[in-house]
Design an enzyme around this catalytic site. Structure first.
Site, short mmCIF file in Angstrom:
data_model
loop_
_atom_site.label_atom_id
_atom_site.label_comp_id
_atom_site.label_asym_id
_atom_site.label_seq_id
_atom_site.Cartn_x
_atom_site.Cartn_y
_atom_site.Cartn_z
N GLN A 128 0.81 -1.22 0.00
CA GLN A 128 0.00 0.00 0.00
C GLN A 128 0.85 1.27 0.00
OE1 GLN A 128 -2.31 -0.90 3.49
NE2 GLN A 128 -0.49 -1.55 4.60
N GLU A 144 -0.04 -8.97 11.38
CA GLU A 144 -0.08 -7.78 10.52
C GLU A 144 0.65 -8.12 9.22
OE1 GLU A 144 -1.12 -4.29 10.47
OE2 GLU A 144 -0.15 -4.50 8.51
N ASP A 179 -0.22 -12.52 6.28
CA ASP A 179 -1.59 -12.23 5.86
C ASP A 179 -2.57 -12.84 6.87
OD1 ASP A 179 -3.73 -11.55 3.89
OD2 ASP A 179 -3.95 -13.73 3.88
N ASP A 199 -8.59 -5.23 13.11
CA ASP A 199 -8.31 -3.80 13.05
C ASP A 199 -7.66 -3.52 11.70
OD1 ASP A 199 -7.67 -1.18 13.48
OD2 ASP A 199 -6.01 -1.59 14.84
N ASP A 231 -9.65 -0.16 5.09
CA ASP A 231 -10.89 -0.37 4.33
C ASP A 231 -10.69 -1.42 3.23
OD1 ASP A 231 -12.26 1.42 5.89
OD2 ASP A 231 -11.80 3.14 4.61
#
Lengths: 319, 319
Positions: B62, B142, B173, B191, B194
């Site tokens: 990301q 995470e 993952d 947590d 989106d």
């Protein structure tokens, strides 16, 4: 431009329109309104994408901008601050109206100070239409007739009861009205803009005294928007609440979700002289079915939860 | 850049930095970050004024942007969406952690999927440090180690327990982890960011099945952020809740105020197989004094009120 000329107005050509809150974004040829205030909420902004500029004027009292937004419907902006959007206005209107109405033992005479968009009037009239045997008369005192006229034209769902027979409308300064009137009211709702502008005096101790003086007995209840919220300026809120507590015996702070307001919420100060009135747990409750029919946001559960503050804010404001 | 090189990084020169979410305003020579999404929340934007750009990278998964803002402290942004600001992160972290923790009869083993900023870990460790006799072990899975490393550097108050002895950290993952593990957990907190990005699969029915399979017995509770909120896409939420209800017997939707999130709020989906668990009214309550010591946002009153939705949303989602 006088209200009578509102019938003939045309949308403004946005490509030549200049307003300090409107920005053109080259990358997608879009226009956005940005709400910013270096004093009230520095460092944060809320933006709405504009479909068209419906109207702009500087009235005797304030800068009035009405936008058609792409996703929030029509939007009324005073002095650069969003007052309401068609998409979420019901939350504010229902909460500021029904917190006092559902807590008062016998609310017959209601006074609204400000409220030019007539959204609070709509919420009050709802109860008359529903034969709730609550309200006998409503007086609204709005300083700026232009806001009412523009709301009639551009916010028809909010202003639809502006000429209801139970409504007495006075175009006057609210402070002056309270000073001069001999009338007493069961509930006084101050639906004002923020202190920067004509509403400045509504956040001072003299105003709370005037309100108290115009209430009909101990049971009378006042409510007002707090301008700040707990995330922005808790010290200011504490101070405002203390001013209110120096006049009233029973004061509460409530909040509701309002996506188009700063920090996504609205803060409200509610007060009465009667210590025995439970402002938090309403004495008047509708059935679930009636709630669904009457309200989009409010319910007796919403009423109670609107007084529940985050621990740190509750400790600071209420302990 | 590898995490080990984070010690030597320098602030970025904003005047030459290019990012589609950052805009320069000529009138006051200021730089602003604007959160926009034409798909998830068209026509609205939230802006934060930038003091400096602390870091930017495109990790394997990301776009990661870290800003020092003028009024919200440091801010972590993934794929253009605000994940947390130092000013208001506590609301989200406390609510997503304590809704399940205070509702579970005996929460010993906790799994966190995502949560790279380590804010949820901080909230969990708080209870260990307070000797609440709740948590025995915490596992965090995470996918993007870069988020953890950057949080250690730029969000030290959130990440301060990243190397606590009760924490088992897996860089993996989350979906894969759940698929392969034999472990069972009392609470699983998702947590995530989106759906647009590496968290996409966390909003599908297969994920809810995996979660259910990894819970320790009927009492196990899962919670996840809902990505949308009631003002944006109630139909999507209804659909997400129904997916969850096809797997779990007892599902609730809660929300909390989050000024830096879209519409000023966060939505959460919480679920368990045990119909008798009251997710709304927590079985574990602290005294008011303990609440003030332990929490900034959460309290048992906040817990209950987080499930109170506006009438229209409640009717649509819960009836």
């Amino acid at each position: 431009m006088s209200p009578s000329k509102l019938d003939n107005i045309q949308p403004i050509d946005i490509s030549t329109f200049q307003h300090e809150s409107i920005v053109y974004h080259k990358q997608d040829s879009s226009y956005w309104f940005y709400e910013k205030s270096s004093e009230s909420f520095p460092g944060q902004a809320f933006g709405l994408k504009i479909e068209s500029v419906l109207y702009h004027t500087k009235s005797e009292f304030q800068d009035i901008l009405i936008l058609k937004t792409t996703n929030f419907g029509n939007c009324l902006i005073l002095n650069g601050i969003i007052q309401c959007t068609e998409r979420d206005e019901f939350a504010y209107q229902e909460v500021i109206t029904n917190l006092p109405l559902m807590s008062h033992p016998n609310p017959k005479k209601i006074l609204v100070i400000g409220g030019g968009d007539c959204g609070v009037i709509r919420e009050l009239i709802k109860h008359i239409k529903n034969n709730d045997n609550l309200i006998d008369s409503i007086t609204m005192v709005e300083i700026d007739n232009m806001v009412i006229e523009l709301s009639k034209k551009f916010l028809p769902q909010m202003s639809k009861y502006h000429n209801h027979p139970k409504l007495n409308l006075a175009i006057q300064d609210g402070f002056k009205f309270l000073n001069e009137t001999d009338e007493k009211f069961d509930i006084i709702i101050t639906d004002s803009s923020d202190p920067e502008g004509p509403a400045q005096e509504f956040f001072e101790i003299d105003y709370f005294k005037l309100l108290q003086n115009c209430l009909n007995g101990e049971d009378g209840i006042v409510i007002a928007q707090s301008s700040e919220n707990i995330w922005l300026n808790l010290e200011y809120l504490k101070n405002l609440k203390e001013k209110c507590e120096s006049v009233f015996n029973n004061v509460g702070y409530a909040q509701c979700y309002m996506p188009s307001y700063t920090s996504g919420q609205l803060g409200l100060l509610i007060a009465t002289m009667n210590k025995d009135i439970n402002l938090i747990d309403p004495i008047r409750k509708f059935s679930k079915d009636e709630e669904s029919k009457l309200f989009k946001y409010y319910s007796s559960d919403v009423h109670k939860s609107s007084f529940v503050l985050p621990t740190w804010a509750n400790d600071y404001l209420n302990e």
